[in-house]
Enzyme design. Structure first.
Site, PDB file in Angstrom:
ATOM      1  N   ARG A 235       0.863  -1.183   0.000  1.00 16.78           N
ATOM      2  CA  ARG A 235       0.000   0.000   0.000  1.00 16.78           C
ATOM      3  C   ARG A 235       0.898   1.231   0.000  1.00 16.78           C
ATOM      4  NH1 ARG A 235      -3.475  -2.803  -1.405  1.00 16.78           N
ATOM      5  NH2 ARG A 235      -5.539  -3.173  -0.506  1.00 16.78           N
ATOM      6  N   GLU A 264      -3.038   8.017  -4.080  1.00 15.76           N
ATOM      7  CA  GLU A 264      -3.348   7.095  -5.161  1.00 15.76           C
ATOM      8  C   GLU A 264      -4.745   7.419  -5.688  1.00 15.76           C
ATOM      9  OE1 GLU A 264      -2.105   2.976  -4.593  1.00 15.76           O
ATOM     10  OE2 GLU A 264      -3.979   2.353  -5.526  1.00 15.76           O
ATOM     11  N   HIS A 283      -1.404   0.186  -9.719  1.00 16.13           N
ATOM     12  CA  HIS A 283      -1.988  -0.786  -8.781  1.00 16.13           C
ATOM     13  C   HIS A 283      -2.566  -2.001  -9.536  1.00 16.13           C
ATOM     14  CE1 HIS A 283      -3.759  -0.991  -4.451  1.00 16.13           C
ATOM     15  NE2 HIS A 283      -3.497  -2.199  -4.911  1.00 16.13           N
TER      16      HIS A 283
END
Ligand code: GLV
Length: 327
Positions: A235, A264, A283
């Site tokens: 993350r 993000e 991602h």
């Protein structure tokens, strides 16, 4: 039964849900905002979310018919599990099915960064490939180097197994040593400072929690070798982004490969994206056709089981919710 799904997911998952419930799917490619999510979920018994949706007490209070939330992800830092448990809402996730695919991608990023695949391929596209260059695009060897794995859970172990094929020395750190897997994956437990100092590649595989937020900051980056590579498929919030950008700019570390960022998505004009020694992907570590289908199916199975009052295959608070209901 009515189920809200916050994005179009692979058909296998939607088909399972549709056999048992009336299904409403958020039709846009961008996530619904809070108001839109409440509108989509109004009157639903179950909610299938992605990691882009924040599920907290405020949301659950606004949609009190919801009895289960199934996150199509292994990470669940987007969900306030305590808020869900106290409201009797079952929370489910999709571990295991994405482990190997995510470990594959960790290696894809690692190899691409170490061997400068993106800048070299970009140069070809620009017509700059004129000859074989003895000094062109020199990278770092992966074979035989030292890999430091921060977080030796399922994905960390799968990365370690791959690293053995590259004859890497494997160090790892976690909340405690895990002797049962050390022999199997050929890794040695060390403290985080030693791992940062000795590794050629540091790869992050911890969940985002209060304890791990910004665990890699300026001080940790300074401990790393100047030739070191940092890989993040966990993350974005685990790294202090500005400290990393500083370290990459000043040569404190050699390069980074990031599949997750903070913020993000990373804005296209972010300073990190102007650095030649950073590779950022959007991602996608679990994004194989087979794995996303498995994730969708497991998310659907989890949700349907929870709504039927049966133990879901992968819930993180099933016992706690039942205990709460009985107390
Ligand atoms: C993706 O990041 C996941 O948690 O599954």
């Amino acid at each position: 039964m009515r189920i809200a799904v916050t994005r179009r997911i692979p058909d296998a998952g939607l088909a399972l849900l549709a056999e048992a419930a009336e299904v409403v799917v958020w039709p846009k490619s961008l996530p619904p905002n809070r108001e839109e999510l409440i509108g989509l979920t109004a009157g639903a018994d179950g909610l299938l979310t992605l990691l882009t949706e924040r599920v907290d007490g405020e949301l659950l209070d606004a949609v009190p018919t919801v009895r289960a939330v199934s996150n199509m992800a292994v990470g669940y830092d987007n969900i306030d599990v305590e808020a869900a448990t106290t409201r009797g809402v079952v929370v489910c996730i999709t571990p295991d099915v994405l482990t190997e695919t995510t470990a594959d991608f960790t290696f894809a990023l690692l190899l691409a960064v170490a061997r400068r695949v993106k800048p070299a391929a970009d140069a070809v596209l620009r017509g700059e490939w004129k000859t074989w260059e003895p000094l062109g695009f020199l990278g770092q060897d992966v074979y035989g180097s030292t890999l430091g794995i921060i977080g030796m859970g399922r994905i960390g172990q799968a990365v370690a197994r791959r690293a053995r094929g590259f004859a890497m020395t494997i160090l790892y750190t976690d909340q405690a040593p895990r002797p049962e897997i050390e022999n199997e994956v050929g890794a040695r437990f060390v403290g985080i400072d030693q791992l940062l100092r000795e590794s050629d590649v540091v790869s992050l595989h911890v969940p985002l929690t209060r304890e791990t937020r910004k665990m890699i900051g300026a001080e940790q980056l300074r401990m790393m070798k100047r030739s070191a590579i940092l890989i993040n498929t966990a993350r974005g919030g685990v790294i202090d982004t500005e400290a990393l950008a500083d370290a990459l700019e000043s040569g404190t570390i050699w390069a980074a490969g990031l599949d997750v960022t903070d913020p993000e998505p990373l804005p296209a004009d972010h300073r990190l994206l102007r650095l030649p020694n950073v590779l950022v992907t959007p991602h996608i570590a679990s994004a194989s056709e087979v794995t996303r289908t498995r994730m969708a199916r497991l998310a659907a199975e989890n949700l349907l089981a929870a709504l039927r009052g049966e133990r879901p295959p992968r819930s993180i608070n099933w016992e706690a919710v039942r205990g709460h209901a009985q107390s």
